[in-house]
Motif scaffolding. Structure first.
Motif, mmCIF file in Angstrom:
data_model
loop_
_atom_site.group_PDB
_atom_site.id
_atom_site.type_symbol
_atom_site.label_atom_id
_atom_site.label_comp_id
_atom_site.label_asym_id
_atom_site.label_seq_id
_atom_site.Cartn_x
_atom_site.Cartn_y
_atom_site.Cartn_z
ATOM 1 N N GLY A 54 0.745 -1.309 -0.057
ATOM 2 C CA GLY A 54 -0.104 -0.096 0.089
ATOM 3 C C GLY A 54 0.807 1.144 -0.023
ATOM 4 O O GLY A 54 0.321 2.316 -0.025
ATOM 5 N N SER A 55 2.001 1.186 0.018
ATOM 6 C CA SER A 55 2.991 2.384 0.115
ATOM 7 C C SER A 55 4.009 2.436 -1.102
ATOM 8 O O SER A 55 4.380 1.603 -1.508
ATOM 9 N N ILE A 56 4.584 3.644 -1.313
ATOM 10 C CA ILE A 56 5.362 3.585 -2.359
ATOM 11 C C ILE A 56 6.878 4.262 -1.692
ATOM 12 O O ILE A 56 6.607 5.328 -0.996
ATOM 13 N N TYR A 57 7.810 3.504 -1.679
ATOM 14 C CA TYR A 57 9.052 3.983 -1.033
ATOM 15 C C TYR A 57 10.009 4.541 -1.878
ATOM 16 O O TYR A 57 10.178 4.107 -3.178
ATOM 17 N N SER A 58 10.684 5.394 -1.228
ATOM 18 C CA SER A 58 11.916 6.062 -1.620
ATOM 19 C C SER A 58 13.158 5.473 -0.491
ATOM 20 O O SER A 58 12.784 5.614 0.559
ATOM 21 N N GLU A 59 14.141 5.650 -1.067
ATOM 22 C CA GLU A 59 15.417 4.912 -0.140
ATOM 23 C C GLU A 59 16.784 6.033 -0.302
ATOM 24 O O GLU A 59 16.653 6.596 -1.325
ATOM 25 N N GLY A 60 17.189 5.941 0.843
ATOM 26 C CA GLY A 60 18.543 6.993 0.805
ATOM 27 C C GLY A 60 19.655 6.334 1.673
ATOM 28 O O GLY A 60 19.439 5.761 2.531
ATOM 29 N N ASP A 61 20.723 6.689 0.906
ATOM 30 C CA ASP A 61 22.019 5.996 1.650
ATOM 31 C C ASP A 61 23.149 7.169 1.926
ATOM 32 O O ASP A 61 22.977 8.215 0.971
ATOM 33 N N SER A 62 23.693 7.407 3.114
ATOM 34 C CA SER A 62 24.515 8.313 3.426
ATOM 35 C C SER A 62 26.144 8.082 3.005
ATOM 36 O O SER A 62 26.494 6.880 3.012
ATOM 37 N N PHE A 63 26.951 9.091 2.757
ATOM 38 C CA PHE A 63 28.340 8.847 2.672
ATOM 39 C C PHE A 63 29.007 10.339 3.269
ATOM 40 O O PHE A 63 28.448 11.352 2.953
ATOM 41 N N THR A 95 21.951 14.794 -2.377
ATOM 42 C CA THR A 95 21.279 15.608 -1.799
ATOM 43 C C THR A 95 22.368 16.119 -0.442
ATOM 44 O O THR A 95 23.045 15.360 -0.149
ATOM 45 N N ALA A 96 22.049 17.261 -0.039
ATOM 46 C CA ALA A 96 22.670 17.612 1.237
ATOM 47 C C ALA A 96 22.104 16.843 2.614
ATOM 48 O O ALA A 96 20.998 16.159 2.411
ATOM 49 N N ASP A 97 22.724 16.994 3.711
ATOM 50 C CA ASP A 97 22.155 16.553 4.861
ATOM 51 C C ASP A 97 21.208 17.309 5.829
ATOM 52 O O ASP A 97 21.439 18.520 5.598
ATOM 53 N N ALA A 98 20.058 16.860 6.135
ATOM 54 C CA ALA A 98 19.296 17.682 6.849
ATOM 55 C C ALA A 98 18.614 16.838 8.252
ATOM 56 O O ALA A 98 17.762 16.160 8.206
ATOM 57 N N GLY A 99 19.621 17.141 9.269
ATOM 58 C CA GLY A 99 19.232 16.435 10.470
ATOM 59 C C GLY A 99 19.588 14.904 10.548
ATOM 60 O O GLY A 99 18.471 14.178 10.940
ATOM 61 N N ASN A 100 20.679 14.384 9.560
ATOM 62 C CA ASN A 100 20.949 12.941 9.423
ATOM 63 C C ASN A 100 19.797 12.310 8.521
ATOM 64 O O ASN A 100 19.444 11.031 8.972
ATOM 65 N N ALA A 101 19.390 13.165 7.691
ATOM 66 C CA ALA A 101 18.366 12.337 6.795
ATOM 67 C C ALA A 101 18.450 13.143 5.214
ATOM 68 O O ALA A 101 19.178 14.292 5.221
ATOM 69 N N THR A 140 31.716 15.875 5.655
ATOM 70 C CA THR A 140 30.281 16.670 5.566
ATOM 71 C C THR A 140 29.538 15.401 4.897
ATOM 72 O O THR A 140 29.775 14.845 4.121
ATOM 73 N N GLU A 141 28.338 15.497 5.610
ATOM 74 C CA GLU A 141 27.377 14.095 5.059
ATOM 75 C C GLU A 141 26.453 14.194 4.086
ATOM 76 O O GLU A 141 25.928 15.383 4.087
ATOM 77 N N TYR A 142 26.559 13.351 3.082
ATOM 78 C CA TYR A 142 25.795 13.668 1.890
ATOM 79 C C TYR A 142 24.868 12.424 1.923
ATOM 80 O O TYR A 142 25.190 11.481 2.421
ATOM 81 N N TRP A 143 23.964 12.608 1.094
ATOM 82 C CA TRP A 143 22.893 11.270 0.624
ATOM 83 C C TRP A 143 22.788 11.353 -0.900
ATOM 84 O O TRP A 143 22.747 11.872 -1.744
ATOM 85 N N ILE A 144 22.549 9.631 -1.260
ATOM 86 C CA ILE A 144 22.033 9.527 -2.273
ATOM 87 C C ILE A 144 20.668 8.934 -2.268
ATOM 88 O O ILE A 144 20.569 7.907 -1.270
ATOM 89 N N GLY A 175 7.428 11.293 4.846
ATOM 90 C CA GLY A 175 8.721 12.114 5.211
ATOM 91 C C GLY A 175 9.849 10.941 5.422
ATOM 92 O O GLY A 175 9.394 9.678 5.559
ATOM 93 N N TRP A 176 11.055 11.321 5.573
ATOM 94 C CA TRP A 176 12.253 10.461 5.932
ATOM 95 C C TRP A 176 12.277 9.776 7.239
ATOM 96 O O TRP A 176 12.265 10.780 8.228
ATOM 97 N N PHE A 177 12.477 8.759 7.315
ATOM 98 C CA PHE A 177 12.776 8.028 8.653
ATOM 99 C C PHE A 177 14.177 7.498 8.363
ATOM 100 O O PHE A 177 14.460 6.630 7.827
ATOM 101 N N SER A 178 15.088 8.049 9.382
ATOM 102 C CA SER A 178 16.356 7.757 9.466
ATOM 103 C C SER A 178 16.910 7.799 10.773
ATOM 104 O O SER A 178 16.585 8.624 11.794
ATOM 105 N N PRO A 179 18.035 6.782 11.214
ATOM 106 C CA PRO A 179 18.448 5.811 10.577
ATOM 107 C C PRO A 179 17.024 4.536 10.410
ATOM 108 O O PRO A 179 16.584 4.334 11.512
ATOM 109 N N SER A 180 17.044 3.995 9.496
ATOM 110 C CA SER A 180 15.903 3.037 9.344
ATOM 111 C C SER A 180 16.357 1.719 9.779
ATOM 112 O O SER A 180 15.531 0.899 10.173
#
Length: 228
Positions: A54-63, A95-101, A140-144, A175-180
């Motif tokens: 029932g949901s459409i998901y996006s995923e993000g990984d940091s480096f 993307t840039a980081d926004a509070g560890n997301a 600096t933390e970034y996300w893909i 909204g983003w849930f991190s860390p998942s």
């Protein structure tokens, strides 16, 4: 004249060598959680798109880069969950980081439907080249991030197989849930190869002009001597 040609060749070689040393550099790996030979988990991954719950998901990984570097390209392991399940364009963002997301989008790519191999196969990582060549800052933390819209459309971001557990984020539309707590997907970020600086190219041009002028003077002097 022969001595001049030898000196010219030597000088030209020194200029070319100087240019190569001072203004060229090979692309380097900024971050990678691929195994040797760009290996990854071919059979499992995090769902991008329809999770069939029932949901459409996006995923993000940091480096986090360990040194300042110009962003050159991204290599990422993505697969269709079943044949034809990449029924729409897949969006990949840096993307840039926004509070560890994941935060503000810095650069974005879109892949055509059907451009990925099937989950379970050792598909070549997708290569996405940067057109902006942004400077990534050390520490600096970034996300893909990866997203795919539409019910019935599902892609897997294949898990890394190296034990990388950098923060992973998931977004079900609320909204983003991190860390998942999910295993991060496999990807690599490479720096851009540098090109000759304008000042170096200008110096090289001046060298050519100077040597050409010297050649003309020597030729004129030789002609005068013969005529006399």
């Amino acid at each position: 004249m022969k001595k001049y040609l030898i000196n010219f060749s030597k000088y030209l070689g020194m200029c070319a060598l100087s240019m190569g040393i001072s203004s060229h550099a090979l692309a380097a790996v900024i971050f990678s959680n691929f195994g040797p030979g760009s290996t990854y988990n071919v059979s499992s991954g995090n769902v991008v798109g329809d999770g069939f719950d029932g949901s459409i998901y996006s995923e993000g990984d940091s480096f986090t880069p360990i040194t300042n570097a110009v962003f050159g390209s991204l290599r990422i392991a993505l697969s269709e969950v079943f044949p034809g399940s990449q029924g729409t364009s897949l969006t990949i963002n840096l993307t840039a980081d926004a509070g560890n997301a994941p935060g503000a989008v810095l650069e974005s790519w879109s892949t055509a439907p059907g451009s990925l191999g099937l989950l379970g196969n050792n598909n070549a990582p997708l290569v996405l080249n940067s057109s902006l060549n942004l400077m990534l800052l050390a520490g600096t933390e970034y996300w893909i991030t990866a997203s795919l819209g539409g019910m019935g459309n599902a892609v897997a971001w294949n898990w890394n197989s190296t034990g990388d557990m950098n923060p992973e984020a998931i977004n079900d539309g609320s909204g983003w849930f991190s860390p998942s707590g999910l295993t991060p997907g496999a990807f690599e970020v490479d720096s851009a190869a540098t090109v000759p600086e304008p000042s170096t190219l200008a110096l090289f041009g001046v060298a050519f002009a100077g040597m050409a002028a010297r050649a003309r003077r020597k030729s004129s002097a030789s002609g005068s001597t013969l005529n006399s």
